[in-house]
Design a protein around this motif. Structure first.
Motif, PDB file in Angstrom:
ATOM      1  N   TRP A  72       0.927  -1.458   0.063  1.00  0.00           N
ATOM      2  CA  TRP A  72       0.096  -0.032  -0.031  1.00  0.00           C
ATOM      3  C   TRP A  72       0.864   1.364  -0.028  1.00  0.00           C
ATOM      4  O   TRP A  72       1.751   1.530   0.592  1.00  0.00           O
ATOM      5  CB  TRP A  72      -0.874   0.016   1.121  1.00  0.00           C
ATOM      6  N   ASP A  83     -14.343   3.672   3.457  1.00  0.00           N
ATOM      7  CA  ASP A  83     -14.354   3.129   4.927  1.00  0.00           C
ATOM      8  C   ASP A  83     -14.630   1.563   4.695  1.00  0.00           C
ATOM      9  O   ASP A  83     -13.912   0.898   5.449  1.00  0.00           O
ATOM     10  CB  ASP A  83     -15.402   3.661   5.925  1.00  0.00           C
ATOM     11  N   ALA A  86     -11.521   0.077   3.403  1.00  0.00           N
ATOM     12  CA  ALA A  86     -10.492   0.041   4.549  1.00  0.00           C
ATOM     13  C   ALA A  86     -10.877  -1.250   5.370  1.00  0.00           C
ATOM     14  O   ALA A  86      -9.840  -2.002   5.960  1.00  0.00           O
ATOM     15  CB  ALA A  86     -10.107   1.222   5.359  1.00  0.00           C
ATOM     16  N   ARG A  88     -12.680  -3.872   4.699  1.00  0.00           N
ATOM     17  CA  ARG A  88     -12.269  -5.084   3.988  1.00  0.00           C
ATOM     18  C   ARG A  88     -10.749  -5.484   4.075  1.00  0.00           C
ATOM     19  O   ARG A  88     -10.543  -6.729   4.367  1.00  0.00           O
ATOM     20  CB  ARG A  88     -12.753  -4.764   2.568  1.00  0.00           C
ATOM     21  N   VAL A  89      -9.853  -4.556   3.945  1.00  0.00           N
ATOM     22  CA  VAL A  89      -8.665  -4.956   4.177  1.00  0.00           C
ATOM     23  C   VAL A  89      -8.164  -5.600   5.410  1.00  0.00           C
ATOM     24  O   VAL A  89      -7.551  -6.416   5.527  1.00  0.00           O
ATOM     25  CB  VAL A  89      -7.495  -3.582   3.687  1.00  0.00           C
ATOM     26  N   GLN A  90      -8.746  -4.575   6.538  1.00  0.00           N
ATOM     27  CA  GLN A  90      -8.226  -5.145   7.806  1.00  0.00           C
ATOM     28  C   GLN A  90      -8.864  -6.444   8.225  1.00  0.00           C
ATOM     29  O   GLN A  90      -8.215  -7.445   8.829  1.00  0.00           O
ATOM     30  CB  GLN A  90      -8.906  -4.041   8.638  1.00  0.00           C
ATOM     31  N   LEU A  99       0.632  -7.609   4.912  1.00  0.00           N
ATOM     32  CA  LEU A  99       0.317  -6.113   4.335  1.00  0.00           C
ATOM     33  C   LEU A  99       1.784  -5.469   4.566  1.00  0.00           C
ATOM     34  O   LEU A  99       2.257  -5.184   5.650  1.00  0.00           O
ATOM     35  CB  LEU A  99      -0.604  -5.433   5.520  1.00  0.00           C
ATOM     36  N   SER A 108      -2.619   5.789   6.152  1.00  0.00           N
ATOM     37  CA  SER A 108      -3.747   5.430   5.374  1.00  0.00           C
ATOM     38  C   SER A 108      -4.707   4.565   6.209  1.00  0.00           C
ATOM     39  O   SER A 108      -4.547   4.191   7.555  1.00  0.00           O
ATOM     40  CB  SER A 108      -3.434   4.102   4.555  1.00  0.00           C
ATOM     41  N   LYS A 109      -6.141   4.621   5.834  1.00  0.00           N
ATOM     42  CA  LYS A 109      -7.000   3.800   6.821  1.00  0.00           C
ATOM     43  C   LYS A 109      -6.773   2.646   7.056  1.00  0.00           C
ATOM     44  O   LYS A 109      -7.149   2.325   8.430  1.00  0.00           O
ATOM     45  CB  LYS A 109      -8.473   4.081   5.904  1.00  0.00           C
ATOM     46  N   PRO A 110      -6.333   1.864   6.204  1.00  0.00           N
ATOM     47  CA  PRO A 110      -6.307   0.288   6.776  1.00  0.00           C
ATOM     48  C   PRO A 110      -4.833   0.225   7.792  1.00  0.00           C
ATOM     49  O   PRO A 110      -5.359  -0.518   8.863  1.00  0.00           O
ATOM     50  CB  PRO A 110      -5.550  -0.301   5.468  1.00  0.00           C
ATOM     51  N   ARG A 113      -6.373   1.658  11.171  1.00  0.00           N
ATOM     52  CA  ARG A 113      -7.331   0.795  11.844  1.00  0.00           C
ATOM     53  C   ARG A 113      -6.509  -0.492  12.415  1.00  0.00           C
ATOM     54  O   ARG A 113      -6.826  -0.811  13.714  1.00  0.00           O
ATOM     55  CB  ARG A 113      -8.370   0.277  10.686  1.00  0.00           C
ATOM     56  N   LEU A 114      -5.556  -0.698  11.971  1.00  0.00           N
ATOM     57  CA  LEU A 114      -4.791  -1.989  12.411  1.00  0.00           C
ATOM     58  C   LEU A 114      -3.680  -1.835  13.563  1.00  0.00           C
ATOM     59  O   LEU A 114      -3.780  -2.619  14.507  1.00  0.00           O
ATOM     60  CB  LEU A 114      -3.905  -2.725  11.255  1.00  0.00           C
TER      61      LEU A 114
END
Length: 260
Positions: A72, A83, A86, A88-90, A99, A108-110, A113-114
């Motif tokens: 990414w 959202d 993001a 979905r990636v998480q 990742l 980045s959002k993913p 979030r992680l």
């Protein structure tokens, strides 16, 4: 040489290359294009690319289901990532998809979030020298790299870096202006492996550097799924217990496992 096929998706927002002439001259086919071309020399990699402007940003459920490792790169359009994508990636990382987050993808959002933290840092764009020191020479991501990688021009990133303590740290960078930065860090979330690598500002030809490409290639193999996905959530029926059990007490579940 590894021979087991590894499915890699390289995601790039692909904005600066089309809006900033200097960046476009360095990466006429996008940062994703340079990385894809460089990695094509490794026959075990099955590479696809995806960009922000594609439907679902090129990351539909079917694409992620067929991805072992997702790379990414983003900077100018973090907020334009939906959202739902993001999330979905998480959700794919937790059961085992790898990742790799590059440079300004720290916001980045993913990744946020992680990490569950701000992921903010200090920065300066002055084209100064960066020395990427190997501090974990036994780690597979640093394989083939000597004591350091010297970059003539780079964007300075500096501490404090708002990330949770890494499970493993592979690189630390020193910059000409005096700052230091945790530039190569590893985490595990669920069964998924995450690697953040900071060198790679779009204004400089950093992704053309063979040593940077080597680190990324090493990281792809490190981040690949390590086993099978956990078979959960899953109801374990009484009749399938390894030892005989006499049920006791009441239950709030129906025989099929749903709540009453």
């Amino acid at each position: 040489m590894p021979t087991t096929p590894l499915r890699l998706t390289i995601w790039n927002e692909f904005v600066h290359e089309r809006t900033h002439p200097d960046v476009g001259r360095l990466y006429p086919d996008g940062i994703h294009g340079v990385l894809s071309t460089a990695l094509q020399q490794h026959p075990e990699l099955r590479i696809r690319t995806a960009t922000l402007g594609e439907p679902e940003h090129g990351l539909a459920k079917e694409i992620l289901a067929e991805t072992d490792v997702l790379m990414w790169w983003g900077h100018a359009a973090h907020n334009d990532v939906e959202d739902a994508v993001a999330a979905r990636v998480q959700e794919r990382v937790i059961p085992g998809m790898g990742l790799i987050v590059l440079h300004s993808g720290h916001l980045s959002k993913p990744f946020k979030r992680l990490m569950g933290t701000s992921c903010h840092l200090c920065w300066r764009e002055a084209g100064e020298r960066e020395r990427v020191w190997v501090i974990n020479p036994g780690h597979p991501i640093s394989r083939g790299i000597d004591r350091f990688i010297e970059l003539e021009n780079s964007e300075c990133y500096g501490e404090p870096f708002g990330i949770p303590a890494p499970d493993e740290q592979v690189f630390i960078s020193w910059f000409e202006g005096g700052e230091v930065f945790r530039s190569g860090n590893c985490w595990t979330r669920g069964s998924g492996r995450i690697f953040y690598f900071s060198p790679g500002h779009e204004s400089y030809p950093i992704y053309h550097n063979p040593l940077i490409q080597r680190v990324i290639y090493n990281a792809i193999h490190w981040a690949r799924p390590q086993g099978v996905e956990a078979d959960v959530p899953r109801r374990a029926p009484l009749e399938q217990a390894r030892e005989k059990i006499v049920p006791r007490g009441t239950s709030v579940h129906k025989p099929n496992g749903t709540l009453q």
